[in-house]
Design an enzyme around this catalytic site. Structure first.
Site, PDB file in Angstrom:
ATOM      1  N   ASP A 148       8.936 -14.119 -48.790  1.00  0.00           N
ATOM      2  CA  ASP A 148       7.499 -13.715 -49.051  1.00  0.00           C
ATOM      3  C   ASP A 148       7.319 -14.655 -50.727  1.00  0.00           C
ATOM      4  O   ASP A 148       8.379 -14.684 -51.427  1.00  0.00           O
ATOM      5  CB  ASP A 148       7.252 -12.580 -49.349  1.00  0.00           C
ATOM      6  CG  ASP A 148       5.806 -12.128 -49.601  1.00  0.00           C
ATOM      7  OD1 ASP A 148       4.821 -13.177 -49.257  1.00  0.00           O
ATOM      8  OD2 ASP A 148       5.273 -10.888 -49.633  1.00  0.00           O
ATOM      9  N   ASN A 200      -0.217 -13.716 -39.297  1.00  0.00           N
ATOM     10  CA  ASN A 200      -0.516 -15.003 -40.095  1.00  0.00           C
ATOM     11  C   ASN A 200      -1.448 -15.959 -39.435  1.00  0.00           C
ATOM     12  O   ASN A 200      -2.191 -16.857 -40.200  1.00  0.00           O
ATOM     13  CB  ASN A 200       0.666 -15.980 -40.382  1.00  0.00           C
ATOM     14  CG  ASN A 200       1.839 -15.152 -41.233  1.00  0.00           C
ATOM     15  OD1 ASN A 200       2.932 -15.510 -41.267  1.00  0.00           O
ATOM     16  ND2 ASN A 200       1.205 -14.216 -42.347  1.00  0.00           N
TER      17      ASN A 200
HETATM   18  C1  FPP Z   1       4.997 -16.090 -47.368  1.00  0.00           C
HETATM   19  O1  FPP Z   1       4.352 -16.401 -48.536  1.00  0.00           O
HETATM   20  C2  FPP Z   1       5.422 -17.193 -46.517  1.00  0.00           C
HETATM   21  C3  FPP Z   1       4.900 -17.476 -45.103  1.00  0.00           C
HETATM   22  C4  FPP Z   1       3.979 -16.789 -44.652  1.00  0.00           C
HETATM   23  C5  FPP Z   1       5.509 -18.577 -44.500  1.00  0.00           C
HETATM   24  C6  FPP Z   1       7.183 -18.788 -44.658  1.00  0.00           C
HETATM   25  C7  FPP Z   1       7.482 -20.252 -44.159  1.00  0.00           C
HETATM   26  C8  FPP Z   1       8.137 -21.001 -44.728  1.00  0.00           C
HETATM   27  C9  FPP Z   1       8.976 -21.000 -45.827  1.00  0.00           C
HETATM   28  C10 FPP Z   1       8.474 -22.449 -43.930  1.00  0.00           C
HETATM   29  C11 FPP Z   1       9.247 -21.953 -42.622  1.00  0.00           C
HETATM   30  C12 FPP Z   1       9.588 -23.374 -42.473  1.00  0.00           C
HETATM   31  C13 FPP Z   1      11.003 -23.569 -41.618  1.00  0.00           C
HETATM   32  C14 FPP Z   1      11.345 -24.643 -41.207  1.00  0.00           C
HETATM   33  C15 FPP Z   1      11.678 -22.522 -41.006  1.00  0.00           C
HETATM   34  P1  FPP Z   1       3.062 -16.165 -48.933  1.00  0.00           P
HETATM   35  O2  FPP Z   1       2.283 -17.286 -48.209  1.00  0.00           O
HETATM   36  O3  FPP Z   1       2.712 -14.938 -48.117  1.00  0.00           O
HETATM   37  O4  FPP Z   1       3.063 -15.926 -50.471  1.00  0.00           O
HETATM   38  P2  FPP Z   1       2.139 -14.955 -51.389  1.00  0.00           P
HETATM   39  O5  FPP Z   1       2.196 -13.387 -50.765  1.00  0.00           O
HETATM   40  O6  FPP Z   1       2.529 -15.053 -52.517  1.00  0.00           O
HETATM   41  O7  FPP Z   1       0.724 -15.203 -50.903  1.00  0.00           O
END
Ligand code: FPP
Length: 243
Positions: free
Chosen positions: A20, A68
């Site tokens: 996250d 998501n």
């Molecule tokens: C949460 O951060 C992250 C995600 C919803 C996506 C995670 C995915 C990746 C790191 C890429 C995965 C790729 C592979 C190849 C496995 P957020 O967007 O919710 O952050 P925030 O809470 O700060 O808005």
């Protein structure tokens, strides 16, 4: 067997991670959210290698939740493209390193390109025996439980035959032991519909570090904290010492 405090430090067999903070990382640098996800892929690479080097046998990453899909369309499309491109690009290298990629979640919901890249990556890495890398994609813990309930009904399991074992056999990855350690980055104290059944006795480790900044040293820090914990599984400290 769970180790008690004072015994030699040990590596968790299964680590699960809620990655996250990509958006906040990007905002802190006056960048768009997608740049945060791109940086997040770099952290995935580091942590996969660190886990495998540390002797972790199963690593589960929450890459895309069933919730998501509600994010803005360009962000969803970018995440799907990131999955599609990075999975296949890493597949040969992961196979060489003995890492077997397995997907849990509703792959059928994904755009064709991402779904087929995920399947191909599973095939290419299928012989890996060092570490299983489970990627939760379009995954929801409640949905996994509901799917297990449906399988129990379809299989005609009688009420008296329903127990933790018959239920577990119908989860998405029945052979995988429950996570010993759940890591969540960026400071939120939530499970967010991740592995609801499997996390019942997992140790929780929450760090304020944002996912793109989570690296080998941060992963090692989490393993060190885990090693210092006493896992009791509902027993008293005295009972554990006797066991
Ligand atoms: C949460 O951060 C992250 C995600 C919803 C996506 C995670 C995915 C990746 C790191 C890429 C995965 C790729 C592979 C190849 C496995 P957020 O967007 O919710 O952050 P925030 O809470 O700060 O808005």
């Amino acid at each position: 067997m769970p180790k008690s405090r004072g015994e030699e430090s040990h590596v968790p067999r299964h680590v699960a991670i809620i990655m996250d903070g990509n958006g906040r990382w990007a905002a802190g640098k006056f960048l768009g959210r997608i740049r945060g996800h791109i940086a997040g892929v770099g952290a995935v690479r580091k942590v996969v290698r660190a886990a495998s080097d540390a002797g972790v046998r199963y690593l589960t990453l929450f890459a895309f939740s069933s919730e998501n899909w509600q994010r803005p369309k360009p962000e969803v499309e970018a995440l799907m493209l990131l999955l599609e491109r990075n999975l296949l690009a890493e597949a040969e290298e992961l196979a060489r390193e003995g890492v077997r990629v397995r997907i849990i979640g509703k792959l059928d919901d994904l755009p064709k390109g991402a779904a087929s890249a995920a399947r191909k990556t599973e095939e290419i890495t299928g012989g890996g025996r060092k570490m299983d890398l489970l990627l939760a994609i379009s995954y929801g813990g409640r949905q996994e439980i509901l799917d297990a309930v449906k399988k129990i009904i379809v299989d005609g399991v009688k009420p008296e035959e329903i127990n933790e074992e018959t239920f577990r056999q119908r989860l998405y990855a029945p052979d995988v032991p429950d996570p010993d350690l759940l890591i969540r980055t960026s400071g939120e104290m939530r499970i967010s519909n991740f592995l609801l059944w499997q996390l019942a006795y997992s140790e929780l480790y929450v760090t304020d570090v944002l996912w793109p900044d989570f690296d080998e040293a941060e992963f090692k820090r989490a393993l060190d904290v885990f090693a210092s914990r006493e896992r009791r599984f509902g027993k008293t400290s005295e009972q554990l010492t006797r066991d």
